[in-house]
Design a protein around this motif. Structure first.
Motif, PDB file in Angstrom:
ATOM      1  N   VAL A 235       0.817  -1.223   0.000  1.00 51.62           N
ATOM      2  CA  VAL A 235       0.000   0.000   0.000  1.00 51.62           C
ATOM      3  C   VAL A 235       0.849   1.271   0.000  1.00 51.62           C
ATOM      4  CG1 VAL A 235      -2.129  -0.937   0.968  1.00 51.62           C
ATOM      5  CG2 VAL A 235      -0.288  -0.275   2.504  1.00 51.62           C
ATOM      6  N   VAL A 236       2.015   1.217   0.668  1.00 46.15           N
ATOM      7  CA  VAL A 236       2.887   2.389   0.724  1.00 46.15           C
ATOM      8  C   VAL A 236       3.446   2.702  -0.675  1.00 46.15           C
ATOM      9  CG1 VAL A 236       5.135   3.206   1.573  1.00 46.15           C
ATOM     10  CG2 VAL A 236       3.514   2.138   3.142  1.00 46.15           C
ATOM     11  N   ASP A 237       3.800   1.653  -1.417  1.00 47.17           N
ATOM     12  CA  ASP A 237       4.451   1.849  -2.715  1.00 47.17           C
ATOM     13  C   ASP A 237       3.499   2.421  -3.763  1.00 47.17           C
ATOM     14  OD1 ASP A 237       6.696   0.517  -1.592  1.00 47.17           O
ATOM     15  OD2 ASP A 237       5.664  -1.379  -1.959  1.00 47.17           O
ATOM     16  N   ILE A 238       2.220   2.112  -3.644  1.00 45.61           N
ATOM     17  CA  ILE A 238       1.287   2.669  -4.622  1.00 45.61           C
ATOM     18  C   ILE A 238       0.563   3.877  -4.027  1.00 45.61           C
ATOM     19  CG2 ILE A 238       0.997   0.446  -5.785  1.00 45.61           C
ATOM     20  CD1 ILE A 238      -1.780   0.272  -4.525  1.00 45.61           C
ATOM     21  N   ALA A 239       0.988   4.297  -2.833  1.00 42.75           N
ATOM     22  CA  ALA A 239       0.516   5.538  -2.228  1.00 42.75           C
ATOM     23  C   ALA A 239      -0.990   5.546  -1.982  1.00 42.75           C
ATOM     24  CB  ALA A 239       0.921   6.744  -3.069  1.00 42.75           C
ATOM     25  N   LEU A 240      -1.500   4.464  -1.402  1.00 47.32           N
ATOM     26  CA  LEU A 240      -2.903   4.512  -1.022  1.00 47.32           C
ATOM     27  C   LEU A 240      -3.036   5.482   0.159  1.00 47.32           C
ATOM     28  CD1 LEU A 240      -4.370   0.909  -1.322  1.00 47.32           C
ATOM     29  CD2 LEU A 240      -4.321   2.782  -2.965  1.00 47.32           C
ATOM     30  N   PRO A 241      -4.121   6.238   0.182  1.00 43.64           N
ATOM     31  CA  PRO A 241      -4.277   7.245   1.239  1.00 43.64           C
ATOM     32  C   PRO A 241      -4.175   6.612   2.626  1.00 43.64           C
ATOM     33  CG  PRO A 241      -5.980   7.510  -0.430  1.00 43.64           C
ATOM     34  CD  PRO A 241      -5.248   6.238  -0.761  1.00 43.64           C
ATOM     35  N   GLY A 242      -3.437   7.253   3.510  1.00 45.38           N
ATOM     36  CA  GLY A 242      -3.338   6.792   4.890  1.00 45.38           C
ATOM     37  C   GLY A 242      -2.230   5.787   5.123  1.00 45.38           C
ATOM     38  N   ALA A 243      -1.611   5.264   4.044  1.00 44.79           N
ATOM     39  CA  ALA A 243      -0.535   4.286   4.221  1.00 44.79           C
ATOM     40  C   ALA A 243       0.713   5.007   4.719  1.00 44.79           C
ATOM     41  CB  ALA A 243      -0.243   3.596   2.892  1.00 44.79           C
ATOM     42  N   LEU A 244       1.337   4.457   5.752  1.00 44.69           N
ATOM     43  CA  LEU A 244       2.499   5.137   6.341  1.00 44.69           C
ATOM     44  C   LEU A 244       3.795   4.364   6.118  1.00 44.69           C
ATOM     45  CD1 LEU A 244       1.019   6.453   9.707  1.00 44.69           C
ATOM     46  CD2 LEU A 244       1.800   7.814   7.750  1.00 44.69           C
ATOM     47  N   PRO A 245       4.876   5.078   5.811  1.00 39.18           N
ATOM     48  CA  PRO A 245       6.175   4.430   5.588  1.00 39.18           C
ATOM     49  C   PRO A 245       6.825   4.011   6.900  1.00 39.18           C
ATOM     50  CG  PRO A 245       6.387   6.817   5.426  1.00 39.18           C
ATOM     51  CD  PRO A 245       4.926   6.540   5.643  1.00 39.18           C
ATOM     52  N   VAL A 246       7.425   2.817   6.922  1.00 39.30           N
ATOM     53  CA  VAL A 246       8.201   2.385   8.087  1.00 39.30           C
ATOM     54  C   VAL A 246       9.593   1.993   7.596  1.00 39.30           C
ATOM     55  CG1 VAL A 246       8.312   0.901  10.118  1.00 39.30           C
ATOM     56  CG2 VAL A 246       6.092   1.469   9.125  1.00 39.30           C
ATOM     57  N   MET A 247      10.607   2.618   8.165  1.00 40.84           N
ATOM     58  CA  MET A 247      11.978   2.503   7.666  1.00 40.84           C
ATOM     59  C   MET A 247      12.582   1.114   7.851  1.00 40.84           C
ATOM     60  SD  MET A 247      14.434   4.488   6.460  1.00 40.84           S
ATOM     61  CE  MET A 247      15.951   3.800   5.850  1.00 40.84           C
ATOM     62  N   ASN A 248      13.267   0.647   6.805  1.00 40.30           N
ATOM     63  CA  ASN A 248      13.962  -0.638   6.797  1.00 40.30           C
ATOM     64  C   ASN A 248      15.338  -0.477   7.465  1.00 40.30           C
ATOM     65  OD1 ASN A 248      15.417  -2.928   6.056  1.00 40.30           O
ATOM     66  ND2 ASN A 248      14.497  -3.051   4.018  1.00 40.30           N
ATOM     67  N   ARG A 249      15.561  -1.215   8.547  1.00 39.56           N
ATOM     68  CA  ARG A 249      16.808  -1.092   9.302  1.00 39.56           C
ATOM     69  C   ARG A 249      18.030  -1.451   8.454  1.00 39.56           C
ATOM     70  NH1 ARG A 249      17.504  -1.545  14.790  1.00 39.56           N
ATOM     71  NH2 ARG A 249      15.354  -2.188  15.004  1.00 39.56           N
ATOM     72  N   ALA A 250      17.865  -2.446   7.564  1.00 38.01           N
ATOM     73  CA  ALA A 250      19.009  -2.904   6.761  1.00 38.01           C
ATOM     74  C   ALA A 250      19.505  -1.812   5.817  1.00 38.01           C
ATOM     75  CB  ALA A 250      18.635  -4.155   5.969  1.00 38.01           C
ATOM     76  N   ALA A 251      18.587  -0.968   5.331  1.00 39.56           N
ATOM     77  CA  ALA A 251      19.001   0.113   4.425  1.00 39.56           C
ATOM     78  C   ALA A 251      19.904   1.087   5.186  1.00 39.56           C
ATOM     79  CB  ALA A 251      17.781   0.827   3.861  1.00 39.56           C
ATOM     80  N   VAL A 252      19.541   1.380   6.427  1.00 39.43           N
ATOM     81  CA  VAL A 252      20.361   2.278   7.253  1.00 39.43           C
ATOM     82  C   VAL A 252      21.721   1.631   7.521  1.00 39.43           C
ATOM     83  CG1 VAL A 252      20.513   3.522   9.448  1.00 39.43           C
ATOM     84  CG2 VAL A 252      18.278   3.166   8.365  1.00 39.43           C
ATOM     85  N   ASP A 253      21.676   0.347   7.830  1.00 39.16           N
ATOM     86  CA  ASP A 253      22.906  -0.394   8.103  1.00 39.16           C
ATOM     87  C   ASP A 253      23.896  -0.275   6.935  1.00 39.16           C
ATOM     88  OD1 ASP A 253      23.274  -2.435  10.466  1.00 39.16           O
ATOM     89  OD2 ASP A 253      24.409  -3.234   8.752  1.00 39.16           O
ATOM     90  N   LYS A 254      23.366  -0.400   5.712  1.00 39.76           N
ATOM     91  CA  LYS A 254      24.232  -0.345   4.526  1.00 39.76           C
ATOM     92  C   LYS A 254      24.765   1.072   4.294  1.00 39.76           C
ATOM     93  CE  LYS A 254      21.790  -4.310   2.795  1.00 39.76           C
ATOM     94  NZ  LYS A 254      22.784  -5.390   2.845  1.00 39.76           N
ATOM     95  N   ALA A 255      23.955   2.064   4.608  1.00 40.44           N
ATOM     96  CA  ALA A 255      24.434   3.449   4.488  1.00 40.44           C
ATOM     97  C   ALA A 255      25.589   3.685   5.471  1.00 40.44           C
ATOM     98  CB  ALA A 255      23.294   4.431   4.748  1.00 40.44           C
ATOM     99  N   ILE A 256      25.460   3.128   6.684  1.00 39.09           N
ATOM    100  CA  ILE A 256      26.535   3.279   7.682  1.00 39.09           C
ATOM    101  C   ILE A 256      27.797   2.574   7.174  1.00 39.09           C
ATOM    102  CG2 ILE A 256      27.272   2.789  10.049  1.00 39.09           C
ATOM    103  CD1 ILE A 256      24.299   2.787  10.855  1.00 39.09           C
ATOM    104  N   GLN A 257      27.627   1.356   6.625  1.00 38.24           N
ATOM    105  CA  GLN A 257      28.788   0.628   6.089  1.00 38.24           C
ATOM    106  C   GLN A 257      29.531   1.469   5.063  1.00 38.24           C
ATOM    107  OE1 GLN A 257      27.982  -3.390   4.547  1.00 38.24           O
ATOM    108  NE2 GLN A 257      26.285  -3.534   5.963  1.00 38.24           N
ATOM    109  N   PHE A 258      28.760   2.107   4.167  1.00 31.51           N
ATOM    110  CA  PHE A 258      29.392   2.919   3.134  1.00 31.51           C
ATOM    111  C   PHE A 258      30.130   4.101   3.768  1.00 31.51           C
ATOM    112  CE2 PHE A 258      29.390   6.483   0.143  1.00 31.51           C
ATOM    113  CZ  PHE A 258      30.153   5.917  -0.864  1.00 31.51           C
ATOM    114  N   GLY A 259      29.455   4.774   4.700  1.00 31.98           N
ATOM    115  CA  GLY A 259      30.070   5.935   5.350  1.00 31.98           C
ATOM    116  C   GLY A 259      31.399   5.581   5.998  1.00 31.98           C
ATOM    117  N   LEU A 260      31.426   4.450   6.697  1.00 29.07           N
ATOM    118  CA  LEU A 260      32.659   4.044   7.376  1.00 29.07           C
ATOM    119  C   LEU A 260      33.729   3.649   6.353  1.00 29.07           C
ATOM    120  CD1 LEU A 260      31.207   1.945  10.358  1.00 29.07           C
ATOM    121  CD2 LEU A 260      32.019   4.318  10.384  1.00 29.07           C
TER     122      LEU A 260
END
Lengths: 479, 95
Positions: free
Chosen positions: A39-64
C-alpha cells in the motif's frame, strides 16, 4: 584557448535489501508488473512508511568505508515533483541532513593516485518504471521498483577528465560491491550515474556553467558522454555562445547529448521535512558494530598484498578489483603456489579465458587449489610454461576442482618435461647439424642466434624439453 | 520582499498550478501578505535553537528487513481506471 574540464558525479546505488525501504514488499528484479507493491508503494491514502533497518545499516557501512562522518541524526524530506511513476507526488529523500557527509575515494589514472572527495551520501526511495510502448495512446506504469532503497552518492566536482570520471565510477563500483551493499548489476539499473560537466579556461578560478548528463548505466557510456559533452560546450563557447544550465540525455547510438530540460523549466522541488518520518537516530553502538563487521577494504588489502606476498603494486591493484578475485588469488597462494606466478596466471590465462567466456571468477571451472597444483608443477620443473598453458586449457574443458587433476593430465598425456640430458642432446645435435649459419652468427658475437634454435629443439621434443637446459646444451656444444 | 505579477505567474508555472489572469492580482496580494507574516517570524531571535525536523520529539521507528508483503495486485487494480498486462495505464508521457 586551453580548456579545463570539471566533472562531478551523482551515483544512485540500489541497496541489496530483501524488502523495500519503507514497505515490506520484495525488491527482487524481474517479477511480473506490479506484483511487488504494498500500500505504501502505490501511495494509497493513509498508508504510512516504516523505515527498513538494513538500508540504514548499509548506508553506515558505506560511510565508514570511505572515512566519512555518519550523522547521528539525519532527516528525511519530501522532494516534490509530478511524474506518473511516482504515485505519491513526492520522493522521500534526504536534503539538509543526509545520513553520510564527507569521505573520500582514491582513484588511479595512468599510475597516478588522486583523492576524490565526496560531498554526501543520502538514503532515498527509487521511483517506478514507465513503459512507453503504445497502449492506445497511454503509457504503462510498473511500480515494482517504486520504493527500492537507494543510496545516492555525490562527489565534489574534482574530476578533470573523462578518464578520471570513469576511474572514480569504477572505484566506487568496486567499493560498494566489495562491501556488499549493492549487487552492481548495471543492466538492471543497480548502479546509475548522473554526470555534471562544465568547462573553463585553464587557470580560471570560477566554475563554468554545468550541464547534467542523466542516467548513464555503463562505464563506456560515461566516457563517451563526457567526451561528447565537452566537445559541445567548447565549440559553443568558441563560437561565441554561452552554456545554459540544463539536464541532458546521452544517446549511445548517435554518440551525442541532447537537452531534456533547461534551467528555466527546472522543477522547484519544494523540499520539506517529511511529517511521516521523525529524524533517523543512529547510536554509537550501532556504528561500532558495523565498523567491527566491515571486511578488509580494497585499499588495505592491496597494500597487504604488496607487503605480504611481495607482488608489484600493479598486480595487487588488479587482483583487488573484486573481492572474489582477491579471494581466488589468496586461495591459490595458500595452496602452495608462488605468489608472483599465481598472480601472472590469474591475471593472464585465467582472466583472459573468463573474459572470453563472459564469466566472473566465481564461475571459473578451474578452482584455486587446482590452479595451484598446476603452478607447482611449473615451479618444480615437471612441465614448462608452454605445456602448462595447454594443461590449463584441458583442465578448463574438463573442469578441475580437485588438486589431482593437473598431475593426472600431465601423466595421461605424457607431458613431463624432458630433463634427461642424453635425450635432449640427441635432438640438439640434429638441430645444430641442420643450422650451420646460426652457429656462425653466434660465434661472431650474435648471442640471440641460438634462441631460434631453442625453439627448434622444443619442437623436436614435442614441447617437452626443458628450454633452459636446451639453451645451455646448445651453448656448450657451439662454444 | 514583495512579488511582481510576473513572479506570481512563474511560481504558478513551477508549482504546476493554473492561475488565470483574473486571479493573478489577488494571488499576488495574498502571497505578499504571507511574505509579511514570514518577515515577522524571521524577526524573532532563534540563535542557539536547534531547528526541529518533526513536531514530536521522537526517533524514527525501524523495522526488520523482511519481504512479507503478499501480492495484492488484483485488489489494487480493481479500483484503477485503466490497466493492461498488469500495468497501470496513464495518459501518454513523453520525454
Amino acid at each position: 584557448m586551453k580548456w579545463e574540464v570539471v566533472i562531478g558525479l551523482e551515483v544512485h546505488t540500489q541497496l541489496t535489501t530483501q524488502s523495500k525501504i519503507f514497505s515490506p514488499a520484495s525488491t527482487a528484479f524481474g517479477a511480473a508488473p506490479n506484483t511487488q507493491t504494498a500500500v505504501v508503494d502505490i501511495a494509497l491514502p493513509g498508508a504510512l512508511p516504516v523505515m527498513n533497518r538494513a538500508a540504514v545499516d548499509k548506508a553506515i557501512q558505506f560511510g565508514l568505508a570511505i572515512g566519512a562522518k555518519v550523522n547521528r541524526r539525519s532527516v528525511f524530506a519530501r522532494k516534490n515533483y509530478f511524474y506518473p511513476d511516482l504515485p505519491k507526488g513526492y520522493q522521500i529523500s534526504q536534503f539538509e541532513l543526509p545520513v553520510v557527509e564527507g569521505g573520500a575515494i582514491t582513484i588511479n589514472v595512468d599510475g597516478v593516485d588522486k583523492v576524490i572527495n565526496l560531498t554526501r551520501a543520502h538514503l532515498e526511495e527509487d521511483a517506478g518504471k514507465s513503459v512507453h510502448e503504445d497502449f492506445h495512446g497511454h503509457s504503462g506504469i510498473d511500480l515494482n521498483r517504486a520504493g527500492t532503497p537507494l543510496l545516492e552518492i555525490v562527489s565534489e566536482p574534482e574530476m578533470r577528465s573523462a578518464a578520471e570520471a570513469v576511474a572514480y565510477a569504477k572505484a566506487l563500483y568496486s567499493l560498494v560491491t566489495w562491501i556488499g551493499i549493492c549487487d552492481g548489476n548495471m543492466q538492471e539499473g543497480s548502479f546509475r550515474c548522473d554526470v555534471n560537466v562544465s568547462v573553463r579556461p585553464f587557470g580560471q578560478a570560477e566554475f563554468g556553467t554545468r550541464r547534467e548528463i542523466k542516467n548513464l548505466n555503463s562505464f563506456k557510456f560515461i566516457e563517451q558522454a563526457v567526451h561528447a559533452e565537452v566537445r559541445y560546450q567548447i565549440e559553443l563557447i568558441e563560437d561565441g555562445g554561452k552554456v545554459q544550465q540544463a539536464t541532458v540525455l546521452f544517446n549511445p547510438d548517435t554518440g551525442e547529448t541532447r537537452s531534456m530540460r533547461s534551467k528555466e523549466d527546472a522543477h522547484d522541488y519544494r523540499y520539506f521535512p517529511d511529517p511521516d518520518l521523525p529524524p533517523l537516530v543512529i547510536g554509537e553502538d550501532w556504528i561500532e558494530r558495523v565498523r567491527s563487521e566491515l571486511p578488509e577494504l580494497p585499499a588495505a588489502m592491496q597494500a597487504r598484498f604488496v607487503s605480504q606476498y611481495g607482488i608489484p603494486a600493479y598486480d595487487a591493484s588488479t587482483l583487488t578489483s573484486s573481492k572474489a578475485l582477491a579471494g581466488f588469488f589468496e586461495a591459490t597462494v595458500a595452496a602452495g603456489a608462488d605468489a608472483k606466478l599465481a598472480s601472472n596466471w590469474i591475471m593472464g590465462d585465467v582472466s583472459a579465458t573468463l573474459n572470453r567466456e563472459e564469466k566472473g571468477i566465481e564461475a571459473s571451472p578451474v578452482s584455486a587449489v587446482a590452479l595451484a597444483s598446476l603452478i607447482k608443477r611449473v615451479m618444480d620443473n615437471t612441465i614448462n610454461n608452454k605445456t602448462a598453458k595447454d594443461v590449463l586449457k584441458k583442465m578448463w574443458e574438463s573442469g578441475a576442482t580437485d588438486p589431482s587433476v593437473a598431475d593426472a593430465i600431465i601423466e595421461r598425456d605424457g607431458l613431463k618435461q624432458e630433463s634427461d640430458t642424453g635425450a635432449i642432446e640427441a635432438i640438439v645435435d640434429a638441430v645444430l647439424a641442420a643450422n650451420p649459419k646460426a652457429i656462425e652468427e653466434y660465434r661472431s658475437g650474435k648471442e640471440k642466434a641460438l634462441n631460434a634454435l631453442v625453439g627448434q629443439v622444443m619442437k623436436g621434443s614435442g614441447g617437452k624439453a626443458n628450454p633452459a637446459m636446451a639453451l645451455e646444451l646448445l651453448k656448450k656444444k657451439v662454444g | 520582499m514583495s512579488l511582481s505579477l510576473d513572479d506570481v505567474r512563474r511560481i504558478a508555472k513551477l508549482a504546476r498550478i493554473a492561475v488565470s489572469d483574473a486571479e493573478v492580482a489577488a494571488t499576488q496580494t495574498q502571497l505578499n501578505r504571507i511574505f509579511g507574516l514570514i518577515e515577522e517570524m524571521r524577526a524573532v531571535d532563534t540563535s542557539g535553537i536547534e531547528p526541529m525536523a518533526h513536531a514530536q520529539d521522537v526517533a524514527l521507528r525501524l523495522r526488520a528487513d523482511a519481504a512479507t508483503a503478499v501480492d495484492r495486485r488484483e485488489a489494487f487494480q480493481a479500483v484503477a481506471p485503466l490497466v493492461e498486462n498488469g500495468l497501470y495505464l496513464v495518459p501518454r508521457v513523453l520525454e
